[in-house]
Structures are given as structure tokens and as C-alpha cells.
Motif scaffolding. Structure first.
Motif, PDB file in Angstrom:
ATOM      1  N   GLU A 144       0.555  -1.325  -0.118  1.00 55.48           N
ATOM      2  CA  GLU A 144       0.051   0.177  -0.031  1.00 55.48           C
ATOM      3  C   GLU A 144       0.952   1.073   0.109  1.00 55.48           C
ATOM      4  O   GLU A 144       0.616   2.188  -0.804  1.00 55.48           O
ATOM      5  N   GLY A 171       2.424   2.101 -10.157  1.00 56.83           N
ATOM      6  CA  GLY A 171       0.897   1.454 -10.089  1.00 56.83           C
ATOM      7  C   GLY A 171       1.012   0.093  -9.957  1.00 56.83           C
ATOM      8  O   GLY A 171       2.150  -0.587  -9.744  1.00 56.83           O
ATOM      9  N   ASN A 172      -0.351  -0.372  -9.841  1.00 53.23           N
ATOM     10  CA  ASN A 172      -0.381  -1.579  -9.407  1.00 53.23           C
ATOM     11  C   ASN A 172       0.476  -2.783 -10.072  1.00 53.23           C
ATOM     12  O   ASN A 172       0.909  -3.713  -9.443  1.00 53.23           O
ATOM     13  N   TYR A 216       1.739 -10.523 -12.177  1.00 51.78           N
ATOM     14  CA  TYR A 216       0.556  -9.424 -12.271  1.00 51.78           C
ATOM     15  C   TYR A 216      -0.537 -10.423 -13.348  1.00 51.78           C
ATOM     16  O   TYR A 216      -0.067 -10.558 -14.338  1.00 51.78           O
ATOM     17  N   GLY A 262      -7.413  -8.741  -2.725  1.00 50.23           N
ATOM     18  CA  GLY A 262      -7.484  -7.139  -2.600  1.00 50.23           C
ATOM     19  C   GLY A 262      -6.659  -6.815  -1.307  1.00 50.23           C
ATOM     20  O   GLY A 262      -6.789  -7.489  -0.244  1.00 50.23           O
ATOM     21  N   ASN A 313      -8.539  -1.037  -2.318  1.00 48.48           N
ATOM     22  CA  ASN A 313      -8.757  -2.668  -2.489  1.00 48.48           C
ATOM     23  C   ASN A 313      -8.427  -2.842  -3.917  1.00 48.48           C
ATOM     24  O   ASN A 313      -8.930  -3.631  -4.745  1.00 48.48           O
ATOM     25  N   ARG A 314      -7.082  -2.602  -4.012  1.00 54.55           N
ATOM     26  CA  ARG A 314      -6.277  -2.927  -5.224  1.00 54.55           C
ATOM     27  C   ARG A 314      -6.164  -4.339  -5.248  1.00 54.55           C
ATOM     28  O   ARG A 314      -5.866  -4.837  -4.060  1.00 54.55           O
ATOM     29  N   THR A 315      -5.694  -5.278  -6.265  1.00 50.39           N
ATOM     30  CA  THR A 315      -5.460  -6.319  -5.779  1.00 50.39           C
ATOM     31  C   THR A 315      -3.950  -6.525  -6.103  1.00 50.39           C
ATOM     32  O   THR A 315      -3.281  -6.266  -6.904  1.00 50.39           O
TER      33      THR A 315
END
Ligand SMILES: [Zn+2]
Length: 265
Positions: free
Chosen positions: A147, A159-160, A211, A229, A234-236
Motif C-alpha cells: 500500500e 502503479g499496481n 501480475y 484485495g 482494494n487494489r489486487t
């Protein structure tokens, strides 16, 4: 959500308007409502920079416009003698030879002060990884790594997707608290992300290890990749449970399986 590297590519494309006094308009009522066109019309565009996941357009007189592209937002750049785009962009910036149009906002007009609230950009020339690790140490150490590294106020640009890949390369669990990860491990993870994202700015593509590969084998050890999440947004998170244990999980292992997992060809 575009990652920092795609915004650096965009900032490069927008350089054709830098130094130009631009005509600005907002054909789309939602763009008009932002007041951005009115604020920048007739001003010289002094610089365009990607800062994390934002593109900052700096106009004369200290007017800064932040363009944060979410899923559907995009910019297009064309020569004025090329055919015009159809539809109603949120913002049009027209110079003597080039026109940039922005679709599906959002845009925000900022003071220079607010622009400085965004953390140091991982892809900026001379970005100092030790300084970024220092910033990570000044936030609550109970925060999860998965996070904190995407908190754009701490470090901008990740980013994710790059988060998941960088943590896997650094053997760091997204579920570790910051306190559970050494400075060296944080710095190596950031260094991998920086190098991979810089290569991507230059058009190189790399294959993904974790990813969006839930259930498929980890390229290093074969263990199925997991996803869940994580955080308020709640990004994976994607990770290999064998290569990326948290400190607690590592301590709980039997001696024969502690430390790094066996590498399988
Ligand atoms: Zn693995």
C-alpha cells in the motif's frame, strides 16, 4: 489506471506545445465546468512534466494544470493540418502548428504549492532511491508495503502492475509491514521498478511474473501465484507465497524450508 511510464511518454508527446502561447477551449460541458480552459487561454505553456501518475502543465503566471488520467482519460496530439478528431474533448490546447486534446478528464487547476504535495517521481532524472527509502521510513511503519509503495504522496509513479512485479523481483511480500522490510530490500525493489519503468518509457516490453497471473506457476519456484484485495482502495495484490513470505511467515517455517525457496528450472 495508467502507470508512471505511460505518463512520461505522454509528457514527451506534449513537448511540441512547450514555449507556445496556446488558445484553449472546452467543447465538452464537463470540461468547461472545470474552468481550466478559461484559466490557461492565451498563456504560454512553459513546461510539461510527468510527476508520478500526473501530467503537470505549467503555464506562465504560475498556473499549473494537473491531468490525472483514470481508466478512460487520454490525450491526443495532432498537427493542425491533419484531420481533426471527432467528438467533444474536455480541453483543447492549440499552438501555431500542433493541437493537443484531452478526453474524459479529470483535470484540475492547481497552485504550484499543491503540485509540490506529490512525492518524488521515481522516473525523474537523478531520482534518489535512498531519499525515497527515507520517506518510506517517515510514514507509519505498520503500513503494508503493498500500500505504501503506491501512495503517490510518498513516491510517485508506481502503479499496481509495476508494484506487483517489483515486489516479486525483490522477494518482498506485499503483506509485509514497512517495519518488516529492510532498507536494502526496499531500495532493491525500488531500483528494479525504476529500471523496468525507464525501459518501458523507451518502448521495451517485459514479461510479467505475477501480475494478473493468479493460479499460474511462479516463474521462479512453480508455486501458484495468489491474488487478493489489499488496502483502502482494494487494489489486487499478486504474489508468490513461497518466494515472498512476510517476516512472520518466514519465522514460522520449518528449518528445512526457511529462507529462500528452492529454485526449480
Ligand atoms: Zn515463487
Amino acid at each position: 489506471m495508467p502507470e508512471g511510464d505511460s505518463l512520461h511518454r505522454l509528457a514527451r508527446r506534449l513537448q511540441v506545445l512547450v514555449g507556445e502561447r496556446v488558445e484553449a477551449e472546452s467543447p465538452n460541458p464537463r470540461g468547461l465546468a472545470t474552468g481550466v480552459a478559461r484559466a490557461v487561454d492565451g498563456r504560454v505553456l512553459e513546461r510539461v512534466d510527468a510527476v508520478g501518475k500526473n501530467v503537470l502543465l505549467q503555464f506562465e503566471g504560475g498556473v499549473v494544470v494537473r491531468s490525472h488520467l483514470r481508466m478512460n482519460g487520454r490525450w491526443r496530439v495532432r498537427r493542425l493540418d491533419d484531420p481533426a478528431w471527432r467528438g467533444t474533448p474536455w480541453l483543447v490546447l492549440r499552438g501555431s502548428e500542433w493541437e493537443a486534446t484531452q478526453w474524459n478528464g479529470p483535470m484540475l487547476q492547481l497552485g504550484a504549492h499543491t503540485a509540490r504535495m506529490i512525492g518524488p517521481d521515481l522516473l525523474a532524472p537523478g531520482a534518489d532511491l535512498a531519499e525515497i527509502v527515507g520517506r518510506l521510513r517517515r510514514v507509519d511503519q505498520a503500513r503494508l508495503v503493498g500500500e505504501a509503495l503506491v501512495d503517490q504522496r510518498v513516491v510517485a509513479g508506481i502503479g499496481n502492475m509495476w508494484l506487483a512485479e517489483a515486489l516479486w523481483h525483490g522477494l518482498v511480500s506485499p503483506w509485509s509491514s514497512l517495519a518488516g522490510v529492510s532498507d536494502d530490500d526496499l531500495q532493491q525493489t525500488l531500483a528494479w521498478a525504476q529500471a523496468a519503468m525507464r525501459a518501458s518509457v523507451d518502448g521495451q516490453r517485459s514479461s510479467r511474473a505475477v501480475y494478473r497471473r493468479t493460479g499460474r506457476g511462479c516463474p521462479r519456484c512453480g508455486e501458484p501465484i495468489r491474488s487478493r484485495g489489499l488496502g483502502d482502495a482494494n487494489r489486487t495484490a499478486y504474489w508468490c507465497p513461497a518466494c515472498q513470505p512476510t517476516a512472520t511467515e518466514r519465522e514460522g517455517f520449518e528449518p528445512s524450508t526457511s529462507g529462500l525457496p528452492p529454485v526449480t528450472p
